[in-house]
Design a protein around this motif. Structure first.
Motif, PDB file in Angstrom:
ATOM      1  N   GLU A   1     -75.011  41.798 -11.405  1.00  0.00           N
ATOM      2  CA  GLU A   1     -73.972  41.355 -12.347  1.00  0.00           C
ATOM      3  C   GLU A   1     -73.861  42.419 -13.425  1.00  0.00           C
ATOM      4  O   GLU A   1     -74.848  42.697 -14.116  1.00  0.00           O
ATOM      5  N   ILE A   2     -72.679  43.002 -13.597  1.00  0.00           N
ATOM      6  CA  ILE A   2     -72.515  44.039 -14.628  1.00  0.00           C
ATOM      7  C   ILE A   2     -71.585  43.517 -15.710  1.00  0.00           C
ATOM      8  O   ILE A   2     -70.488  43.042 -15.430  1.00  0.00           O
ATOM      9  N   HIS A   3     -72.052  43.568 -16.939  1.00  0.00           N
ATOM     10  CA  HIS A   3     -71.243  43.135 -18.083  1.00  0.00           C
ATOM     11  C   HIS A   3     -71.043  44.330 -19.008  1.00  0.00           C
ATOM     12  O   HIS A   3     -71.956  45.132 -19.182  1.00  0.00           O
ATOM     13  N   THR A   4     -69.866  44.434 -19.583  1.00  0.00           N
ATOM     14  CA  THR A   4     -69.659  45.483 -20.581  1.00  0.00           C
ATOM     15  C   THR A   4     -69.231  44.829 -21.890  1.00  0.00           C
ATOM     16  O   THR A   4     -68.633  43.762 -21.897  1.00  0.00           O
ATOM     17  N   PHE A   5     -69.612  45.461 -22.988  1.00  0.00           N
ATOM     18  CA  PHE A   5     -69.096  45.035 -24.293  1.00  0.00           C
ATOM     19  C   PHE A   5     -69.017  46.280 -25.164  1.00  0.00           C
ATOM     20  O   PHE A   5     -69.639  47.298 -24.862  1.00  0.00           O
ATOM     21  N   ASN A   6     -68.246  46.185 -26.227  1.00  0.00           N
ATOM     22  CA  ASN A   6     -68.065  47.344 -27.083  1.00  0.00           C
ATOM     23  C   ASN A   6     -68.892  47.244 -28.348  1.00  0.00           C
ATOM     24  O   ASN A   6     -68.987  46.172 -28.940  1.00  0.00           O
ATOM     25  N   GLN A   7     -69.444  48.396 -28.764  1.00  0.00           N
ATOM     26  CA  GLN A   7     -70.049  48.404 -30.075  1.00  0.00           C
ATOM     27  C   GLN A   7     -68.924  48.483 -31.112  1.00  0.00           C
ATOM     28  O   GLN A   7     -67.765  48.695 -30.763  1.00  0.00           O
TER      29      GLN A   7
ATOM     30  N   LEU B   1     -88.952  38.638 -14.028  1.00  0.00           N
ATOM     31  CA  LEU B   1     -87.662  39.339 -13.980  1.00  0.00           C
ATOM     32  C   LEU B   1     -86.499  38.434 -14.374  1.00  0.00           C
ATOM     33  O   LEU B   1     -85.507  38.900 -14.934  1.00  0.00           O
ATOM     34  N   ASP B   2     -86.627  37.147 -14.078  1.00  0.00           N
ATOM     35  CA  ASP B   2     -85.527  36.239 -14.419  1.00  0.00           C
ATOM     36  C   ASP B   2     -85.354  36.064 -15.929  1.00  0.00           C
ATOM     37  O   ASP B   2     -84.359  35.501 -16.380  1.00  0.00           O
ATOM     38  N   LYS B   3     -86.335  36.558 -16.707  1.00  0.00           N
ATOM     39  CA  LYS B   3     -86.214  36.478 -18.171  1.00  0.00           C
ATOM     40  C   LYS B   3     -85.594  37.749 -18.754  1.00  0.00           C
ATOM     41  O   LYS B   3     -85.411  37.871 -19.956  1.00  0.00           O
ATOM     42  N   LEU B   4     -85.283  38.719 -17.872  1.00  0.00           N
ATOM     43  CA  LEU B   4     -84.936  40.068 -18.354  1.00  0.00           C
ATOM     44  C   LEU B   4     -83.466  40.427 -18.174  1.00  0.00           C
ATOM     45  O   LEU B   4     -82.825  40.025 -17.210  1.00  0.00           O
ATOM     46  N   VAL B   5     -82.976  41.203 -19.117  1.00  0.00           N
ATOM     47  CA  VAL B   5     -81.650  41.814 -19.064  1.00  0.00           C
ATOM     48  C   VAL B   5     -81.857  43.314 -19.314  1.00  0.00           C
ATOM     49  O   VAL B   5     -82.658  43.677 -20.177  1.00  0.00           O
TER      50      VAL B   5
ATOM     51  N   LEU C   1     -84.623  45.989  -7.207  1.00  0.00           N
ATOM     52  CA  LEU C   1     -85.504  44.981  -7.826  1.00  0.00           C
ATOM     53  C   LEU C   1     -85.051  43.576  -7.440  1.00  0.00           C
ATOM     54  O   LEU C   1     -85.851  42.741  -7.022  1.00  0.00           O
ATOM     55  N   ASN C   2     -83.746  43.330  -7.607  1.00  0.00           N
ATOM     56  CA  ASN C   2     -83.224  41.991  -7.341  1.00  0.00           C
ATOM     57  C   ASN C   2     -83.398  41.591  -5.874  1.00  0.00           C
ATOM     58  O   ASN C   2     -83.725  40.450  -5.568  1.00  0.00           O
TER      59      ASN C   2
ATOM     60  N   ASN D   1     -82.432  37.837 -10.577  1.00  0.00           N
ATOM     61  CA  ASN D   1     -81.069  38.158 -10.989  1.00  0.00           C
ATOM     62  C   ASN D   1     -81.112  38.858 -12.340  1.00  0.00           C
ATOM     63  O   ASN D   1     -80.857  38.244 -13.376  1.00  0.00           O
ATOM     64  N   VAL D   2     -81.477  40.143 -12.315  1.00  0.00           N
ATOM     65  CA  VAL D   2     -81.492  40.929 -13.554  1.00  0.00           C
ATOM     66  C   VAL D   2     -80.085  41.497 -13.731  1.00  0.00           C
ATOM     67  O   VAL D   2     -79.634  42.282 -12.896  1.00  0.00           O
ATOM     68  N   PRO D   3     -79.363  41.093 -14.802  1.00  0.00           N
ATOM     69  CA  PRO D   3     -78.034  41.666 -15.002  1.00  0.00           C
ATOM     70  C   PRO D   3     -78.110  43.014 -15.729  1.00  0.00           C
ATOM     71  O   PRO D   3     -79.123  43.321 -16.374  1.00  0.00           O
TER      72      PRO D   3
END
Length: 477
Positions: free
Chosen positions: A164-170, A85-89, A129-130, A136-138
């Motif tokens: 951890e929640i991250h946002t980005f725009n296409q 899981l630590d390898k996953l996003v 899961l976390n 720490n799956v973000p």
């Protein structure tokens, strides 16, 4: 699949040159976006068509499209699971608005069940899961300029969450005016109407351009699980992740057996030694019937994708992801415009050791319309730990087919017409049209058809049991 790119005709070269100078003056978008857009248009103008030679199409073997049941079991050791899981996003495509269902904001904030939205369920699943494995799956949300502002406000409510929640725009690209190939924004069309998000194929360059890709790699992340935010079946699957890491597969597309409802969905084929996605738009007219047959092409793309982050970086930096271009014509404020888009599934052929995994149908549970909402809000499904699971009391492996009339199309109208969602465990099909209202505790079985004649209101009473019934007015109840 040979990409045949011709040199630009003098007329097209002039179009492109004029477009470049118009786009250079657009201050609403970044240099990366300008470059990506011009690149896409120039590929489109050069007629870089993807020609499929039908005779070369082969059915993929079990090595290429791996049966889910053949995947090795995952170790029960929590420490081993944490390592995986630590390898996953987890990345959810969150650029869509709920306009088809009558909503104004991002589709992911429609309430699905027990007052919880798509986004709530996604966050709860990753939290569980976390906390279970100490991982720490973000969660990454790829927004479009249409959903960005609303999503930022919505995400605030998870500020105390352990995820951890991250946002980005296409990317944001200018709509192209067909007549003279100029950006619509240069025609005095101000605001959002001048622009469009170029499809989810843009997830790869946008991950890189936003800086998120390098940030994730620096934290030791290796794989991203990409899925539509409205697919309730797209949950983290350790068996798939384990298989990809063991076999060094850079890309995996989840496919599932095709039913008659999915005949237009893209399918995986083996072609000239590589696995690739075949979409209906690429199929020569004389073979469309064959493409839709569930005998020859038995699987379709769920758009649940697992991709190696280092491979994304390598290919984006080399400009190596030239996915098929999907031209999407529209009319905006009286102008005929063109949107050039790409799809993330089409990238499969550029990655090394790419595979499909033929997953159970339960991993594909999209909510595209209120008829889908009826299914997931009913007793056909149960909710636990954020996971929506099919009720084992349903003996038929297929879901009932549901057709709701325009009175039910918008979520607000849909909800107001049901005092409670009927029991449908033994339902085969339901058709509802006209001014129909449901009481609470209604049970539907077999084939039920309720069509209110024009000007007639049909109210199904509380506790009614309707089995193999056709109702056209109150007198039929």
């Amino acid at each position: 699949m040979a990409a045949a790119a011709a040199a630009l005709s003098p007329a097209d070269a002039e179009k492109l040159s004029n477009l470049k100078s118009s786009v250079a003056g657009l201050n609403q978008i970044s240099e990366d976006e300008k470059k990506g857009f011009i690149n896409l248009v120039s590929r489109y103008l050069s007629g870089e068509a993807q020609h499929v030679e039908w005779s070369k199409i082969q059915t993929p073997t079990d090595e290429v499209v791996v049966p889910y049941d053949s995947l090795a079991p995952v170790s029960d050791d929590p420490a081993e699971i944490k390592k995986l899981l630590d390898k996953l996003v987890v990345l959810k495509l969150n650029g869509g608005l709920g306009t088809t269902m009558g909503c104004t904001g991002p589709k992911s904030v429609i309430e699905v069940r027990n007052g919880l939205t798509f986004l709530d369920l996604i966050v709860i699943q990753i939290e569980n899961l976390n906390s279970k494995y100490g991982s720490n799956v973000p969660l990454l949300l790829m927004n479009s300029f249409n959903t960005h502002d609303d999503t930022l406000k919505i995400v605030e409510k998870y500020s105390q969450s352990s995820v951890e929640i991250h946002t980005f725009n296409q990317s944001q690209y200018p709509r192209l005016v067909v007549e003279d190939f100029s950006p619509l924004a240069s025609k005095g069309v101000t605001g959002k109407d001048g622009w469009y998000p170029p499809g989810h194929g843009d997830v790869f360059p946008s991950l890189k351009n936003s800086g998120k890709l390098d940030a994730l790699l620096s934290k030791g992340k290796e794989y991203v699980f990409v899925a539509n935010s409205d697919n309730l079946g797209a949950i983290v699957d350790l068996k798939i992740l384990n298989h990809l890491i063991r076999n060094k597969n850079e890309y995996c597309m989840e496919v599932t057996p095709k039913t008659l409802a999915d005949v237009k969905g893209g399918t995986l084929i083996s072609y000239e030694g590589r696995v690739q996605l075949l979409e209906i738009a690429q199929v020569p007219d004389e073979h469309v019937g064959e493409f839709k047959s569930i005998e020859k092409f038995k699987i379709f793309n769920t758009n649940n994708l697992w991709v190696n982050l280092n491979a994304i970086k390598r290919l984006v930096e080399a400009d190596g992801l030239k996915m098929e271009i999907i031209p999407n014509p529209k009319e905006v404020e009286g102008f005929k415009v063109l949107q050039l888009e790409t799809a993330a599934g089409a990238a499969i052929r550029f990655f090394d050791h790419a595979i499909g995994v033929n997953v159970p149908r339960s991993r594909f549970l999209p909510v595209k319309a209120t008829s889908d909402l009826l299914l997931v809000q009913s007793d056909l499904y149960t909710l636990s730990d954020g996971f929506v699971t099919r009720n084992p009391a349903r003996k038929n492996p297929a879901n009932p087919s549901i057709e709701l009339g325009p009175e039910f199309k918008k979520v607000g109208n849909f909800l107001s017409r049901f005092k409670s969602i009927p029991s449908i465990i033994e339902l085969d099909s339901l058709k509802v049209a006209g001014d129909v209202w449901f009481g609470s505790g209604v049970v539907l079985k077999g084939k039920v058809n309720i069509t209110a004649k024009s000007g007639v209101k049909v109210e199904i009473p509380d506790g009614a049991v309707l089995e193999n019934k056709t109702i056209n007015g109150p007198e039929d109840l």
